[in-house]
Scaffold this active site. Structure first.
Site, PDB file in Angstrom:
ATOM      1  N   HIS A  56       0.762  -1.150  -0.081  1.00 44.57           N
ATOM      2  CA  HIS A  56       0.147   0.025  -0.019  1.00 44.57           C
ATOM      3  C   HIS A  56       0.931   1.227  -0.171  1.00 44.57           C
ATOM      4  O   HIS A  56       1.998   1.228   0.444  1.00 44.57           O
ATOM      5  CB  HIS A  56      -0.827   0.034   1.293  1.00 44.57           C
ATOM      6  CG  HIS A  56      -1.704  -1.024   1.670  1.00 44.57           C
ATOM      7  ND1 HIS A  56      -1.474  -2.146   2.209  1.00 44.57           N
ATOM      8  CD2 HIS A  56      -3.098  -1.339   1.324  1.00 44.57           C
ATOM      9  CE1 HIS A  56      -2.515  -3.064   2.199  1.00 44.57           C
ATOM     10  NE2 HIS A  56      -3.558  -2.526   1.616  1.00 44.57           N
ATOM     11  N   ASP A  59       2.328   1.814   3.297  1.00 43.26           N
ATOM     12  CA  ASP A  59       3.480   0.827   4.110  1.00 43.26           C
ATOM     13  C   ASP A  59       4.650   0.848   3.768  1.00 43.26           C
ATOM     14  O   ASP A  59       5.471   0.904   4.433  1.00 43.26           O
ATOM     15  CB  ASP A  59       3.186  -0.501   3.192  1.00 43.26           C
ATOM     16  CG  ASP A  59       1.850  -1.245   3.379  1.00 43.26           C
ATOM     17  OD1 ASP A  59       1.086  -0.716   4.242  1.00 43.26           O
ATOM     18  OD2 ASP A  59       1.562  -2.159   2.667  1.00 43.26           O
ATOM     19  N   MET A  90       2.672  -5.802  -7.547  1.00 43.14           N
ATOM     20  CA  MET A  90       1.206  -5.377  -7.297  1.00 43.14           C
ATOM     21  C   MET A  90       1.275  -4.361  -6.239  1.00 43.14           C
ATOM     22  O   MET A  90       2.561  -4.271  -5.449  1.00 43.14           O
ATOM     23  CB  MET A  90       0.567  -6.465  -6.808  1.00 43.14           C
ATOM     24  CG  MET A  90      -1.072  -5.939  -6.304  1.00 43.14           C
ATOM     25  SD  MET A  90      -1.254  -5.521  -4.513  1.00 43.14           S
ATOM     26  CE  MET A  90      -1.879  -6.984  -3.646  1.00 43.14           C
ATOM     27  N   GLU A 183     -11.098  -6.625  -4.908  1.00 41.38           N
ATOM     28  CA  GLU A 183     -11.014  -7.861  -4.057  1.00 41.38           C
ATOM     29  C   GLU A 183     -12.259  -7.467  -3.090  1.00 41.38           C
ATOM     30  O   GLU A 183     -12.529  -6.437  -2.719  1.00 41.38           O
ATOM     31  CB  GLU A 183      -9.910  -7.683  -3.131  1.00 41.38           C
ATOM     32  CG  GLU A 183      -9.758  -8.571  -1.840  1.00 41.38           C
ATOM     33  CD  GLU A 183      -8.385  -8.389  -1.327  1.00 41.38           C
ATOM     34  OE1 GLU A 183      -7.321  -7.802  -1.763  1.00 41.38           O
ATOM     35  OE2 GLU A 183      -8.343  -8.988   0.038  1.00 41.38           O
ATOM     36  N   LYS A 185     -15.021  -8.767   0.117  1.00 46.28           N
ATOM     37  CA  LYS A 185     -15.044  -9.117   1.162  1.00 46.28           C
ATOM     38  C   LYS A 185     -16.479  -8.912   1.963  1.00 46.28           C
ATOM     39  O   LYS A 185     -17.043  -7.675   1.512  1.00 46.28           O
ATOM     40  CB  LYS A 185     -14.153  -8.316   2.315  1.00 46.28           C
ATOM     41  CG  LYS A 185     -13.876  -8.802   3.504  1.00 46.28           C
ATOM     42  CD  LYS A 185     -12.723  -8.486   4.336  1.00 46.28           C
ATOM     43  CE  LYS A 185     -12.479  -8.872   5.900  1.00 46.28           C
ATOM     44  NZ  LYS A 185     -11.364  -8.221   6.324  1.00 46.28           N
ATOM     45  N   GLU A 219      -9.667 -13.626  -2.468  1.00 47.12           N
ATOM     46  CA  GLU A 219      -8.878 -14.033  -1.231  1.00 47.12           C
ATOM     47  C   GLU A 219      -9.794 -15.146  -0.545  1.00 47.12           C
ATOM     48  O   GLU A 219     -10.583 -14.969  -0.374  1.00 47.12           O
ATOM     49  CB  GLU A 219      -8.836 -12.847  -0.267  1.00 47.12           C
ATOM     50  CG  GLU A 219      -8.020 -13.232   1.002  1.00 47.12           C
ATOM     51  CD  GLU A 219      -7.687 -12.191   1.904  1.00 47.12           C
ATOM     52  OE1 GLU A 219      -7.454 -11.154   1.550  1.00 47.12           O
ATOM     53  OE2 GLU A 219      -8.123 -12.270   3.282  1.00 47.12           O
ATOM     54  N   HIS A 222     -11.720 -14.318   2.448  1.00 51.48           N
ATOM     55  CA  HIS A 222     -12.838 -13.542   2.483  1.00 51.48           C
ATOM     56  C   HIS A 222     -14.143 -14.269   1.792  1.00 51.48           C
ATOM     57  O   HIS A 222     -15.156 -14.216   2.190  1.00 51.48           O
ATOM     58  CB  HIS A 222     -12.660 -12.316   1.443  1.00 51.48           C
ATOM     59  CG  HIS A 222     -11.583 -11.551   2.073  1.00 51.48           C
ATOM     60  ND1 HIS A 222     -11.061 -10.211   1.345  1.00 51.48           N
ATOM     61  CD2 HIS A 222     -10.818 -11.507   3.313  1.00 51.48           C
ATOM     62  CE1 HIS A 222     -10.023  -9.623   1.983  1.00 51.48           C
ATOM     63  NE2 HIS A 222      -9.960 -10.362   3.313  1.00 51.48           N
ATOM     64  N   ASP A 247      -5.205 -13.526  -3.456  1.00 54.34           N
ATOM     65  CA  ASP A 247      -4.740 -13.436  -2.123  1.00 54.34           C
ATOM     66  C   ASP A 247      -4.924 -14.956  -1.505  1.00 54.34           C
ATOM     67  O   ASP A 247      -6.145 -15.189  -1.355  1.00 54.34           O
ATOM     68  CB  ASP A 247      -5.492 -12.344  -1.577  1.00 54.34           C
ATOM     69  CG  ASP A 247      -4.887 -10.861  -1.712  1.00 54.34           C
ATOM     70  OD1 ASP A 247      -3.972 -10.816  -2.415  1.00 54.34           O
ATOM     71  OD2 ASP A 247      -5.589 -10.027  -1.097  1.00 54.34           O
ATOM     72  N   ASP A 257     -11.893 -12.318   9.783  1.00 52.87           N
ATOM     73  CA  ASP A 257     -11.094 -12.502   8.885  1.00 52.87           C
ATOM     74  C   ASP A 257      -9.542 -12.930   9.454  1.00 52.87           C
ATOM     75  O   ASP A 257      -8.656 -12.000   9.967  1.00 52.87           O
ATOM     76  CB  ASP A 257     -10.651 -11.128   8.027  1.00 52.87           C
ATOM     77  CG  ASP A 257      -9.733 -11.175   6.761  1.00 52.87           C
ATOM     78  OD1 ASP A 257      -9.705 -12.193   6.361  1.00 52.87           O
ATOM     79  OD2 ASP A 257      -9.193 -10.240   6.580  1.00 52.87           O
ATOM     80  N   ASP A 259      -6.904 -14.386   8.219  1.00 57.00           N
ATOM     81  CA  ASP A 259      -5.436 -14.432   7.350  1.00 57.00           C
ATOM     82  C   ASP A 259      -4.430 -15.294   7.854  1.00 57.00           C
ATOM     83  O   ASP A 259      -3.271 -14.759   8.040  1.00 57.00           O
ATOM     84  CB  ASP A 259      -5.110 -12.690   7.616  1.00 57.00           C
ATOM     85  CG  ASP A 259      -5.876 -11.815   6.762  1.00 57.00           C
ATOM     86  OD1 ASP A 259      -6.803 -12.261   5.860  1.00 57.00           O
ATOM     87  OD2 ASP A 259      -6.094 -10.589   7.138  1.00 57.00           O
ATOM     88  N   ASP A 293      -1.520 -13.223   1.216  1.00 54.21           N
ATOM     89  CA  ASP A 293      -2.023 -11.850   2.140  1.00 54.21           C
ATOM     90  C   ASP A 293      -2.313 -12.462   3.488  1.00 54.21           C
ATOM     91  O   ASP A 293      -3.736 -12.872   3.835  1.00 54.21           O
ATOM     92  CB  ASP A 293      -3.316 -11.543   1.368  1.00 54.21           C
ATOM     93  CG  ASP A 293      -3.726 -10.376   2.112  1.00 54.21           C
ATOM     94  OD1 ASP A 293      -3.175  -9.694   3.304  1.00 54.21           O
ATOM     95  OD2 ASP A 293      -4.683  -9.754   1.918  1.00 54.21           O
TER      96      ASP A 293
END
Ligand code: GLT
Ligand code: MN
Ligand code: MN
Length: 393
Positions: A56, A59, A90, A183, A185, A219, A222, A247, A257, A259, A293
């Protein structure tokens, strides 16, 4: 000692900076690991055998950084990428952390918020392209509601379409080689998020001005949260040429979620997913990056984070080997061999003609005899389990 399951660059494994850099904060507790310099994360990922890193805008570049600060950070980061041979396939925008996005970004009721979201995304697209990204992800975590009276969902859909049409136009105008991946969710952080599944996204894409440059980024967690088959979502996206990115992670059904490390939950799903992506079943394989992810358990220190990262990649490769053995197994092949019928096949493909309709009407089909035949799927599924558990092949 190296093993055939150790990752190498040609496997195309990628991680988000936010994944291996996740400090383990959750709604009930503070961070358990320090925030780590992105350059260090890239070096460690390269050591682990990863191919690339995704990010991002924030980030890498802190929110509100000056232009000089931005340029210095980007220069250092590019040097690290060059040193390590890592790529950035990406990039994406953080449209969820800052309080300005509490009512959404592209769908927020305040036009100033929507304008800010476009402004931030154009800058983040420029950053991503500068770092070499060719895929741009949109995860609209704040695009949703709790108090549904706040806006008609149709208004939200229109605003989202306006934003995508505008940003596709921006990319074209800049002559960037960049495609978008949306994406889905179902919820979290909003009570309900708009376009909650990959299926919703696929339809939404068909309504866009430049639909050819927009695909999906499904993902595992999700789709599983929504109680749906992730493998089917991915396959249906591939069937219409829209799997632009993916993802990978792990998730128990019916939870928040999670992950989790790829393959740590629902190994049968993970097996069929890897089989699908690798194309061992015979249809074309997915050739984009395999992006994890996910993040390490909150119990881990930095060493545990790299155990987590290696674990994601190794499990993927182990499953790829299992899938190849499964599809090479003569008993499996015999059970799933497609029934060919030279007379019927031409009637069942290529759409309607009057002649086909006449031929179909004239067929003598013995429904009772056809229905009597067992299909052997119990045996087929048992073979799946035996390959998966390493008892065969
Ligand atoms: C966030 C989210 C992920 C998205 C990332 C991209 S951010 O961590 O939980 O699923 O893919 O915006
Ligand atoms: Mn994701
Ligand atoms: Mn997730």
């Amino acid at each position: 000692m190296s093993s055939r399951f150790d990752p190498v660059k040609s496997d195309k494994f990628t991680f988000g900076l936010w994944t291996v850099g996740n400090p383990g904060r959750d709604p009930f507790g503070e961070a358990v690991r320090p925030v780590v310099d992105p350059n260090h994360l890239v070096r460690k990922l390269a050591e682990c055998g990863a191919y690339g890193v995704n990010l991002h805008d924030n980030d890498l570049i802190p929110f509100g950084a000056s232009a000089q600060e931005r340029d210095r950070i980007v220069r250092d980061f590019k040097a690290t990428l060059k040193d390590t041979g890592m790529v950035v396939p990406m990039a994406t925008t953080n449209l969820f952390s800052h309080p300005i996005f509490k009512d959404g970004a592209f769908t927020a009721n305040d036009p100033k918020v929507r304008a800010f979201a476009l402004q931030k995304t154009m800058a983040a697209i420029d950053l991503g392209v500068e770092l070499g990204a060719t895929i741009y992800v949109f995860w609209g975590g704040r695009e949703g509601s709790e108090a549904d009276a706040c806006r008609d969902v149709r208004t939200a859909c229109k605003r989202m379409r306006d934003a995508m049409d505008f940003l596709c136009g921006y990319v074209k105008d800049q002559r960037y080689d960049l495609r978008f991946a949306l994406e889905a969710k179902p919820n979290e952080p909003r009570g309900d998020i708009y376009f909650p599944t990959t299926g919703h996204m696929l339809h939404f894409i068909s309504t866009l001005q430049h639909s050819e440059m927009v695909g999906v980024n499904p993902e595992v967690a999700h789709e599983t949260m929504a109680g749906l088959s992730f493998v089917h979502a991915v396959a249906e996206s591939m069937a219409v040429g829209k799997l632009f990115h993916i993802d990978l992670n792990g998730q128990k059904i019916g939870r928040y979620d999670q992950d989790l490390r790829f393959g740590s939950e629902d190994q049968k799903m993970a097996f069929f997913l890897v089989r699908l992506l690798e194309g061992t079943g015979g249809l074309p394989r997915y050739d984009g990056p395999r992006h994890f992810d996910a993040h390490a358990y909150r119990t881990e220190d930095e060493a545990g984070v790299w155990d987590f990262a290696r674990g994601c990649m190794r499990t993927y490769k182990i499953l790829a080997a299992r899938a190849a053995a499964f599809d090479a197994d003569p008993e499996v092949r015999a059970l799933i061999a497609e029934t060919k019928d030279q007379a019927l096949d031409p009637l069942l493909t290529g759409g309607y003609t009057v002649d086909k309709a006449r031929a179909l009407r004239g067929l003598q089909l013995d429904a009772t005899a056809i229905a009597r035949r067992g299909l052997g799927y119990e045996r087929l599924d048992q073979l799946t389990i035996e390959h998966l558990l390493g008892a065969r092949g």
